[in-house]
Design an enzyme around this catalytic site. Structure first.
Site, short mmCIF file in Angstrom:
data_model
loop_
_atom_site.label_atom_id
_atom_site.label_comp_id
_atom_site.label_asym_id
_atom_site.label_seq_id
_atom_site.Cartn_x
_atom_site.Cartn_y
_atom_site.Cartn_z
N ASP A 274 46.53 -29.52 -2.37
CA ASP A 274 47.39 -30.42 -3.34
C ASP A 274 46.65 -30.69 -4.75
O ASP A 274 45.77 -30.06 -5.10
CB ASP A 274 47.63 -31.84 -2.73
N HIS B 126 52.59 -28.97 -6.96
CA HIS B 126 51.28 -29.76 -6.39
C HIS B 126 50.01 -29.00 -6.50
O HIS B 126 49.44 -28.63 -5.39
CB HIS B 126 51.69 -30.14 -5.11
N GLU C 230 58.90 -30.91 -5.00
CA GLU C 230 58.50 -31.59 -6.16
C GLU C 230 57.98 -30.75 -7.17
O GLU C 230 56.61 -30.89 -7.51
CB GLU C 230 57.57 -32.55 -5.75
#
Ligand code: ACM
Ligand code: ZN
Length: 748
Positions: A196, A257, A321
């Site tokens: 991440d 990410h 995202e």
């Protein structure tokens, strides 16, 4: 004749109560089995008990041997051979071809003589082993299993949990512990979120900087935080999971990410960097460049090593995202859009995922990703993991794609138990309402997700996971036919003894209590009132910051009073065991305690504080800026005039502030202190400039204070905290009004 009738009646009564029951209350099995018929007597295990299996079932036999040998405290024998006839005092693994059992079902026959486990596939044996583990007594020396027959199979075959090790790193032994617990409650998958923004946790030999650089971040206080799993550790964890029937699905997040990877290899971004591994949580604009070929070479090389480590059919590529801001300005990304005839950046993401899918498919694996992979066109063979709206399940299934259900509404275990209660999790049924019958086969099952932004260690994983994971286990196994919540909850109450035995620091089932803190000026005491939401709890507290235990002071009449400064900790206990969120607060007795406060600029109505005089009530705001004890305003400076009632002499004044750039909260440029004796004419006594960067995304607290050489005498103190006004250029929401948050003005 009469006798016969009596006999028939007895059989009828027995079959209605003891035998052939679905809702069995005798044993605490979670999930509850499909069918259980109770027999007479018990199978007593001892050092002579032998486990018999063939080569194909030897992994399961060895696992059961390990479990039973630990329980018996003596090594029992495993016989591997083709002759697996059942003899006295043996436990036999018997392959079956009973179609009704399906891939994960099993039939377990326990008699006083022996035990036979029937299953069609390895997974069925693992599920039976979990049942045996749960049937073993929690306490006592006698190790036995009740005589019974169980036929059991799940409604959903994908029963998983996602563990995020990117935001916080958990050592190998911690990961293994959760694998064991997942296996114990009949889960099948550990979805391991390995990369991440805040950390890259998997060693990749071809790209050493991923872990040399990307696994470490510098926290706001200057300390280094991080860690990663070496490849040999990953092999060990994967083998451990296999030995317990758990498949590990690795997640390598792309294209978003990815800040940790881009910090190590900035050339894979659109801008070239440089970057730092972020300490705060959020969504970052810098992502892998989808225009450069080198990005795909990198991804394929990384995945080649990942495939070598993980035998799972599914490989998770994230996909959630991913902002498109960099792609929209990057010449390489724009060229790719043009060359490939793509409509926009959404289709560019789809192109990215498609290429990765082709690569994975060519190696015999299947791609799965979060539901954003639907945007811009889903890759042909992808499986969607739903986390946002349930509508995406239909969208995916209608185009022939499988779906794993993990909606935030029911399965995000990082949500507090107060917000997502055990009962709410129990209402989770992975099949969306009115889902067309012909599409239902596409719903593979469900997963709960444990994001770890606020989960620092294994104790906190326990707290977030238990008991709610038990509801998830039940929902996914029994689905439509699960028992009422009352029946399930009764089993949870019994299960607590086992959780305690296993050392699990479980959290509450839902809200337990709230506290309200005040300063009683009339008698100069702090008052904490406990409002009970759930019944049956006992409360203990400490005032010196130590852990509250049963021997600590007990709360009587829901109220605690004390004088002077304290580090207050309060814990709720159920059945003599800590259960519920702990309250942890600092109280400070100082010279302006109880002073009248006048705010010159109005406070934001959502952050008015606990009382009008919140700034001088001695109760310090916590690390949660929404705790009700922080006051805030937006855009304007904070100017407060504090009236201590009489002239006082002091040498220190300070104001505590909080910053969290991701929530638009910044530190002030500086804080200015003035004094007066009439409340009209003020003179400056000192200024503190902010010396911390404004762009820290996560929450940090800072005391803006001055120390005077000579004591100052005054009745009034005026404090001004200079608001930065607008969010600066670097902020994702630049130009919006910044917030400042403040709590205690302390005078000493
Ligand atoms: C997610 O929670 N961003 C999948
Ligand atoms: Zn680019």
């Amino acid at each position: 004749m009469k006798r016969l009738i009596l006999f028939a009646m007895m059989v009828f009564i027995l079959s209605g109560s003891l035998f052939a029951q679905k809702k069995v209350k005798f044993f605490n099995l979670i999930p509850s089995p499909t069918e259980l018929n109770l027999g007479r007597g018990e199978f007593v295990l001892n050092s002579k008990t032998t486990i018999k299996a063939d080569q194909k079932s030897s992994v399961m036999a060895n696992f059961l041997c390990e479990v039973l040998s630990t329980t018996l405290n003596t090594e029992i024998a495993v016989q591997i051979g083709s002759n697996s006839a059942n003899t006295a005092n043996s436990i036999v693994f018997a392959w079956s071809d009973e179609k009704t059992l399906g891939p994960q079902g099993y039939r377990l026959e326990i008699t006083p003589d022996n035990v036979t486990i029937h299953a069609n596939e390895a997974n069925g044996f693992f599920m039976a082993i979990s049942t045996i583990r749960q049937l073993l007594p929690i306490e006592g020396k006698r190790v036995s299993l009740p005589s019974l027959t169980i036929m059991d199979k799940p409604e959903f075959t994908w029963r998983g949990m996602m563990l995020d090790v990117g935001r916080h790193y958990f050592p190998k032994e911690v990961v293994k512990r959760y694998i064991d617990l997942l296996s114990f409650y009949k889960f099948t998958e550990l979805h391991w979120h390995l990369t991440d923004d805040q950390g890259w946790r998997i060693e990749i030999k071809k790209y050493p900087k991923l872990t040399e650089v990307g696994a470490w971040r510098t926290e706001a206080n200057g300390s280094k935080y991080g860690g990663f799993y070496k490849q040999e550790e990953i092999r060990e964890i994967v083998a451990y999971a296999q030995s317990r029937g758990i498949t590990i699905v690795p997640e390598i997040e792309m294209p978003g990410h990815s800040m940790a990877a881009l910090t190590a290899y900035p050339e894979l971004s659109c801008t070239g960097g440089p970057f730092t591994v972020p300490t705060g949580w959020g969504v970052f604009e810098d992502v892998y460049c989808a225009g450069k070929e080198s990005t795909f070479t990198f991804m394929e090389n990384v995945l080649t090593e990942v495939l070598d480590l993980f035998p799972s059919t599914f490989i998770h590529i994230g996909g959630d995202e991913c902002p498109k801001t960099r792609w929209s300005k990057c010449p390489d990304c724009q060229k790719r859009i043009k060359d490939e005839g793509l409509k926009d950046e959404a289709q560019l993401q789809s192109y990215f995922v498609n290429r990765i899918e082709k690569f994975l498919n060519s190696r015999g694996r299947r791609l799965t990703g979060w539901d954003e992979i639907l945007e811009g066109g889903i890759a042909p063979n992808a499986t969607v993991q739903l986390w946002r709206d349930w509508k995406y399940a239909k969208e995916a299934a209608q185009t022939g794609h499988d779906v794993i259900m993990s909606p935030t509404s029911h399965t995000y275990l990082n949500t507090s138990p107060e917000q997502l209660t055990l009962e709410k999790v129990y209402t989770f049924y992975p099949m969306p309402d009115e889902f067309p019958a012909e599409l239902q086969k596409h719903i593979l099952g469900g997963e709960c997700d444990l994001w770890t932004e606020n989960v620092l260690n294994g104790d906190r994983i326990d707290f977030q996971m238990f008991p709610r994971i038990l509801a998830m286990s039940e929902c996914l196994w029994n689905g439509k036919t699960r028992q009422s919540y009352t029946d399930f909850n009764a089993r949870v109450q019994t299960e607590y003894a086992r959780l305690q035995k296993m050392g699990i620091k479980y959290g509450p089932e839902g809200p337990v209590y709230t506290v309200n803190c005040d300063y009683d000026k009339a008698i100069t005491e702090f008052v904490v009132k406990v409002k009970e939401i759930s019944k049956g709890f006992e409360y203990h507290y400490t005032l010196d910051g130590t852990e509250p235990v049963l021997a600590s002071m007990k709360v009587v009449n829901n109220e605690i009073r004390f004088k002077g400064s304290a580090h207050f900790r309060l814990q709720s206990f159920l059945n003599n065991y800590p259960n519920g969120t702990q309250t942890d607060r600092h109280f400070v007795a100082h010279k302006a305690l109880g002073a009248e406060v006048t705010m010159v600029n109005p406070l934001n109505k959502n952050y008015p504080g606990n009382s009008k005089n919140n700034l001088c009530d001695g109760i310090m705001g916590t690390s949660n800026f929404g705790d009700g004890y922080w006051q805030a305003l937006t855009y304007n400076d904070m100017i407060a005039i504090v009236d201590m009632g009489e002239e006082k002499s002091f040498t220190e004044v300070s104001l505590d502030m909080v910053s969290k750039a991701s929530s638009w909260i910044l530190f002030p440029y500086g804080v200015f202190f003035e004094v007066s004796n009439d409340g009209k004419e003020f003179k400056g006594i000192g200024t503190v400039q902010n010396d911390l960067p404004l762009n820290t995304l996560s929450l940090i607290q800072k005391k803006f204070g001055i120390k005077l050489k000579d004591p100052e005498k005054a009745r009034y103190i005026k404090v001004t905290a200079k608001n930065p006004g607008l969010l600066p250029e670097w902020h994702l929401s630049k130009g919006e009004a910044a917030w400042i948050f403040f709590d205690e003005l302390i005078v000493k």
